[in-house]
Enzyme design. Structure first.
Site, PDB file in Angstrom:
ATOM      1  N   HIS A  35     -21.429  47.743  39.622  1.00  0.00           N
ATOM      2  CA  HIS A  35     -20.250  48.482  39.170  1.00  0.00           C
ATOM      3  C   HIS A  35     -20.585  49.980  39.193  1.00  0.00           C
ATOM      4  O   HIS A  35     -21.607  50.387  38.611  1.00  0.00           O
ATOM      5  CB  HIS A  35     -19.898  48.121  37.721  1.00  0.00           C
ATOM      6  CG  HIS A  35     -19.446  46.722  37.507  1.00  0.00           C
ATOM      7  ND1 HIS A  35     -18.118  46.374  37.386  1.00  0.00           N
ATOM      8  CD2 HIS A  35     -20.146  45.560  37.358  1.00  0.00           C
ATOM      9  CE1 HIS A  35     -18.018  45.069  37.166  1.00  0.00           C
ATOM     10  NE2 HIS A  35     -19.236  44.548  37.145  1.00  0.00           N
ATOM     11  N   ASP A  37     -12.506  47.927  41.867  1.00  0.00           N
ATOM     12  CA  ASP A  37     -12.365  46.798  40.940  1.00  0.00           C
ATOM     13  C   ASP A  37     -10.894  46.639  40.595  1.00  0.00           C
ATOM     14  O   ASP A  37     -10.203  47.624  40.295  1.00  0.00           O
ATOM     15  CB  ASP A  37     -13.206  47.056  39.672  1.00  0.00           C
ATOM     16  CG  ASP A  37     -13.346  45.812  38.813  1.00  0.00           C
ATOM     17  OD1 ASP A  37     -12.317  45.227  38.431  1.00  0.00           O
ATOM     18  OD2 ASP A  37     -14.484  45.431  38.520  1.00  0.00           O
ATOM     19  N   ILE A  38     -10.425  45.410  40.627  1.00  0.00           N
ATOM     20  CA  ILE A  38      -9.004  45.159  40.404  1.00  0.00           C
ATOM     21  C   ILE A  38      -8.607  45.327  38.927  1.00  0.00           C
ATOM     22  O   ILE A  38      -7.449  45.598  38.612  1.00  0.00           O
ATOM     23  CB  ILE A  38      -8.630  43.756  40.936  1.00  0.00           C
ATOM     24  CG1 ILE A  38      -7.156  43.674  41.257  1.00  0.00           C
ATOM     25  CG2 ILE A  38      -9.037  42.656  39.990  1.00  0.00           C
ATOM     26  CD1 ILE A  38      -6.808  42.599  42.247  1.00  0.00           C
ATOM     27  N   HIS A  54     -23.191  42.241  42.647  1.00  0.00           N
ATOM     28  CA  HIS A  54     -22.396  43.469  42.767  1.00  0.00           C
ATOM     29  C   HIS A  54     -22.839  44.505  41.747  1.00  0.00           C
ATOM     30  O   HIS A  54     -23.270  44.167  40.645  1.00  0.00           O
ATOM     31  CB  HIS A  54     -20.890  43.193  42.615  1.00  0.00           C
ATOM     32  CG  HIS A  54     -20.515  42.424  41.399  1.00  0.00           C
ATOM     33  ND1 HIS A  54     -20.662  41.055  41.315  1.00  0.00           N
ATOM     34  CD2 HIS A  54     -20.005  42.808  40.203  1.00  0.00           C
ATOM     35  CE1 HIS A  54     -20.246  40.630  40.130  1.00  0.00           C
ATOM     36  NE2 HIS A  54     -19.852  41.694  39.428  1.00  0.00           N
TER      37      HIS A  54
END
Ligand code: 5GP
Length: 132
Positions: free
Chosen positions: A95, A29-30, A93
């Site tokens: 996490h 994750d950015i 998605h």
């Protein structure tokens, strides 16, 4: 629906990849909540995780398990927390977040800042575990 994650799948925008196979891709994750915060996505374009067909949904759990086990070898933590929100990016998605306490998975708190080099180093370390 085409989103930024489809562009990541196609390699049109960069990401720090962790693992992939024919159906799934994992990348950092950015804007992470923790070092090693990883997103696991189906390559197929599906917005809502519960619209995924049964096989694809079952498979993403098994794929995520492998990735989670590798993350926890690189990032010391009590366990890997999992969360599904999908409020920002309309591409399903999961996490995967290293956690030690409840607050570590609070999406309302400020995100951490890591340099591109730090993210690359973390991704490489996790990939190395997976390659063993
Ligand atoms: P959600 O849709 O689950 O609410 O949040 C989407 C997540 O994707 C956020 O944690 C956000 O930081 C991450 N994200 C959004 N755009 C990008 C991107 O271009 N690259 C990466 N690696 N992560 C992204």
């Amino acid at each position: 629906m085409t989103s930024i994650f489809s562009k990541i799948v196609k390699g049109e925008i960069p990401s720090h990849k962790i693992a992939e196979d024919d159906n799934y891709l994992a990348f950092l994750d950015i804007n992470p909540l923790a070092k090693g915060h990883t997103l696991v996505i189906p390559k197929r374009e599906v917005d809502y995780i519960f619209d995924m067909d049964d096989d694809l949904l079952a498979g993403i759990q098994v794929f995520s398990k492998k990735v989670a086990k590798a993350i926890e070898k690189v990032v010391p933590c009590k366990r890997i927390g999992i969360a599904v929100l999908g409020l920002e990016v309309p591409h399903a998605h999961i996490h995967l977040i290293p956690i030690n306490r409840l607050e570590d998975i609070n999406f309302g708190r400020p995100k951490l800042q890591f340099s591109n080099e730090e993210l690359a180093e973390t991704a490489a370390s996790i990939r190395q575990v997976l390659e063993k």
